[in-house]
Design a protein around this motif. Structure first.
Motif, PDB file in Angstrom:
ATOM      1  N   ILE A  32       0.569  -1.326   0.030  1.00  8.74           N
ATOM      2  CA  ILE A  32      -0.045   0.054  -0.205  1.00  8.74           C
ATOM      3  C   ILE A  32       0.996   1.202   0.036  1.00  8.74           C
ATOM      4  O   ILE A  32       0.763   2.233  -0.707  1.00  8.74           O
ATOM      5  CB  ILE A  32      -0.933  -0.051   1.294  1.00  8.74           C
ATOM      6  N   GLU A  46       1.939   2.043  -3.436  1.00  6.08           N
ATOM      7  CA  GLU A  46       1.113   2.513  -4.237  1.00  6.08           C
ATOM      8  C   GLU A  46       0.874   3.929  -3.895  1.00  6.08           C
ATOM      9  O   GLU A  46       0.318   4.642  -4.826  1.00  6.08           O
ATOM     10  CB  GLU A  46      -0.045   1.735  -4.135  1.00  6.08           C
ATOM     11  N   LEU A  47       0.900   4.267  -2.712  1.00  6.07           N
ATOM     12  CA  LEU A  47       0.854   5.756  -2.138  1.00  6.07           C
ATOM     13  C   LEU A  47       1.972   6.440  -2.444  1.00  6.07           C
ATOM     14  O   LEU A  47       2.182   7.669  -1.949  1.00  6.07           O
ATOM     15  CB  LEU A  47       0.402   5.735  -0.716  1.00  6.07           C
ATOM     16  N   LEU A  82      -4.199   9.889   0.792  1.00  7.47           N
ATOM     17  CA  LEU A  82      -5.017   9.460  -0.582  1.00  7.47           C
ATOM     18  C   LEU A  82      -5.110  10.814  -1.275  1.00  7.47           C
ATOM     19  O   LEU A  82      -5.724  10.744  -2.273  1.00  7.47           O
ATOM     20  CB  LEU A  82      -5.889   8.376  -0.320  1.00  7.47           C
ATOM     21  N   GLU A 109      -3.999  11.045  -4.960  1.00  8.94           N
ATOM     22  CA  GLU A 109      -4.674  10.251  -5.929  1.00  8.94           C
ATOM     23  C   GLU A 109      -5.961  10.634  -6.181  1.00  8.94           C
ATOM     24  O   GLU A 109      -6.501  10.642  -7.238  1.00  8.94           O
ATOM     25  CB  GLU A 109      -4.288   8.981  -5.457  1.00  8.94           C
ATOM     26  N   LYS A 117      -8.777   2.923  -0.591  1.00 15.45           N
ATOM     27  CA  LYS A 117      -8.223   2.668  -1.930  1.00 15.45           C
ATOM     28  C   LYS A 117      -8.961   1.906  -2.869  1.00 15.45           C
ATOM     29  O   LYS A 117      -9.119   2.106  -4.290  1.00 15.45           O
ATOM     30  CB  LYS A 117      -6.958   2.030  -1.498  1.00 15.45           C
ATOM     31  N   ASP A 157     -10.156   2.709  -6.707  1.00 17.99           N
ATOM     32  CA  ASP A 157      -9.915   1.712  -7.692  1.00 17.99           C
ATOM     33  C   ASP A 157     -11.108   1.594  -8.505  1.00 17.99           C
ATOM     34  O   ASP A 157     -11.333   1.592  -9.705  1.00 17.99           O
ATOM     35  CB  ASP A 157      -9.221   0.682  -7.258  1.00 17.99           C
TER      36      ASP A 157
END
Length: 634
Positions: free
Chosen positions: A401, A404-405, A488, A491, A526, A530
């Motif tokens: 994670i 991804e972050l 987040l 994103e 997340k 997605d």
């Protein structure tokens, strides 16, 4: 005693015996023989000189020595009058002494009640000669039973009323004074020894049982020691005839006397007293005695003294055998272990087979215990390894994670770093212009705030990646949401996803695992992001522009806290239970652990995790945590 046909010397000897024995209070066979010691020598001399025979007769003395002599001594005189050159010596004895006299062959004949007759006949060689006929039952030979007696003023009406009461008896081996009533109660489904509160054996004489009831016949300052008493049939009527009691002061419970029977009785009737020959007496003497008994007139003094209407042939003892057998007291009955041993000896092959099976079963049992113990240890080790592996997987997922972050974290860190750079440049320009250091204090404060902001971002990332044991502390869940959502932010901003947070209810703290709950929130956000991105990429209808949204709804309720994360993305493409299985993922690069970890984290807090389709068509994930009332209030 009648002196007809009796030598005067025998009469004088008998007179001395009666005067001696009537003064005795002992019923033991040894004491009676001592009392008869004075006459034994005279009888022996008389027997050798005149051909007299001495016949010893043992009688069960249920009412004491004197009453027994008064009842049976006239019969001895009748036998002497019918059998020439004979002297019948009476021995009043207790139950145990009568059995001992038969066993040691100290007696020629015995007279006893039916219960004792069966007990003796099944243990020793006895020949039953005759049975008494009842003067109150139309001359029948059935006159033995039990009378359950209470005071006339007592509240008891039936045997069932005596539950938990004190019951007086002669002895636990007494036939008419106990066993017949026990059998009668058993036929009614009552276990008499357990039904009553206490059974008190008082022994002979039987009169004491009546006196212990505490009626007016024998007044006493003490309270009655018995609530009820068991005596042989006709005991009350006989004591009244002797002037010892008043019958109206007593009652017999459950009276079932047959027609023509003049005594009250609480049980069925059994054969009357019988006379038997022991091994010591000769057959010719037994024949003479039997003939004399049958010849006794029913109105003779001897018959009246014995409370009978004469004698008849010996009655079958089958009913008494059945009673003793049902009470598990028959002398021919053997203990269960003896019966089992006899069966083993008769069926050795089956016994060995059963023994082998038992041994094999025990061996199999110990083998199973060993296997179970070993499997248990293996299971514990496996569970420990699974726990360690799960911790490693969670750690690996947190690292994934964080990877991804990365872009989002980079964006978050660039902002405070850029601000710090601008503040430093501005401070440098001001210094060149001659600004005093005191005027730069506000700029330094802003620089310190941005440094703290960057440090906070790095600390959150470090806590997320750190592998440490679970520890819980009192926290507000909405603060964790506020701290986690910015991770987040980049994103969400990049894909134009709107994030809204709604908190309702009066906030309160819960004992929470901070890192675990942050991981749960990151997983849910997340996955929601997605799903929204996936719908954006597949959206083809330009006439209806799609606006991706994620809603966080946090409700502080009285008994639980509800956290709901709802998106308007692609929604559930598989069954929720299947998605929450380990290593199952719909993403091409997914580990299949995110939802499993969310469920485990929720359950570790005593809560529940659920996944379902939202009304808007997206997905709705909900976490329910029970409120701990011992936690600190908001």
């Amino acid at each position: 005693m009648s002196s007809t046909g009796v030598n005067p010397a025998a009469v004088n000897v008998l007179g001395r015996q009666e005067s001696t024995t009537e003064s005795s209070t002992s019923l033991t066979l040894a004491a009676l023989d001592a009392n008869n010691a004075l006459v034994s020598d005279s009888l022996a001399t008389l027997s050798s000189e005149a051909g007299y025979q001495v016949v010893d007769v043992g009688v069960l003395a249920i009412r004491g020595y004197k009453s027994t002599v008064n009842r049976w001594q006239p019969l001895m005189g009748w036998l002497e009058s019918q059998i020439p050159n004979s002297y019948f010596r009476l021995h009043p004895l207790s139950i145990e002494e009568l059995a001992k006299g038969v066993e040691t062959e100290a007696l020629d004949f015995v007279i006893t009640n039916p219960g004792q007759s069966v007990m003796l006949a099944r243990q020793f060689s006895l020949s039953w000669l005759a049975t008494l006929r009842s003067p109150i039952n139309n001359g029948a030979a059935m006159q033995v039973g039990s009378a359950l007696v209470v005071r006339a003023d007592s509240p008891y009406q039936t045997l069932q009323d005596l539950k938990g009461k004190r019951l007086g008896i002669v002895s636990k081996n007494a036939f008419g004074g106990y066993l017949t009533l026990v059998y009668e109660a058993q036929l009614k489904g009552i276990d008499l020894p357990d039904f009553v509160g206490e059974i008190i054996p008082l022994g002979f004489p039987l009169d004491n049982l009546i006196y212990q009831l505490g009626a007016a016949d024998k007044p006493s300052d003490k309270s009655p020691s018995l609530d009820a008493a068991v005596v042989p049939v006709c005991q009350l009527e006989q004591m009244q005839a002797e002037g010892l009691i008043k019958l109206q002061n007593y009652r017999v419970l459950d009276n079932q006397a047959p027609a023509g029977f003049h005594c009250q009785v609480s049980s069925r009737l059994y054969p009357n007293w019988s006379m038997a020959k022991t091994n010591r007496a000769t057959q010719s003497l037994a024949k003479q005695v039997t003939q004399a008994l049958f010849a006794l007139p029913e109105d003779s003094p001897a018959a009246k003294a014995a409370e009978s209407a004469g004698w008849t042939t010996a009655v079958s003892q089958l009913a008494i055998d059945q009673l003793l057998k049902d009470l598990d007291m028959h002398p021919l009955q053997t203990p269960w272990w003896q019966r089992a041993w006899q069966w083993v000896k008769l069926h050795q092959h089956w016994a060995w087979f059963v023994l082998t099976i038992l041994v094999l079963l025990n061996v199999y049992h110990f083998w199973l215990e060993y296997r179970f113990s070993r499997r248990g240890r293996e299971l514990i080790n496996t569970q420990r390894q699974l726990s360690e592996n799960r911790a490693l997987l969670e750690h690996a997922q947190r690292i994934a994670i964080a990877g991804e972050l990365g872009a989002s974290l980079s964006h978050e860190l660039n902002q405070p770093l850029a601000a710090i750079g601008h503040y430093c440049h501005g401070a440098e320009v001001r210094l060149q212009r001659g600004t005093s250091p005191e005027e730069l204090q506000s700029v330094l404060t802003l620089i310190q705030q941005e440094v703290s902001r960057a440090d906070s971002i790095i600390s959150r990332l470090r806590n997320l990646l750190k592998k440490r044991p679970v520890s819980k502390q009192l926290l507000y869940l909405h603060q964790l949401v506020n701290d986690t959502a910015p991770l987040l932010a980049y994103e969400l901003e990049q894909h134009h996803i709107q994030l809204s947070t709604n908190v309702s209810g009066e906030a309160y703290q819960l004992p929470l695992d901070e890192v675990g709950m942050q991981q749960l929130l990151l997983n849910l956000l997340k996955n929601a992001a997605d799903a929204c991105v996936q719908r954006q990429q597949s959206e083809v209808d330009a006439s209806k522009p799609y606006q991706p949204t994620i809603d966080i709804d946090l409700r502080y309720q009285e008994h639980k806290l509800l956290l709901t994360v709802t998106d308007n993305g692609t929604g559930l493409t598989e069954d929720a239970n299947l998605l929450m299985q380990a290593f199952y993922s719909t993403k091409s690069e997914g580990l299949g652990l995110g939802l499993v970890i969310c469920r485990d984290i929720a359950e570790s807090h005593g809560g529940r995790f659920s996944l379902e389709t939202a009304l808007s068509g997206g997905c709705q994930a909900q976490v329910s945590l029970p409120r701990k009332f011992d936690g600190a209030p908001a």
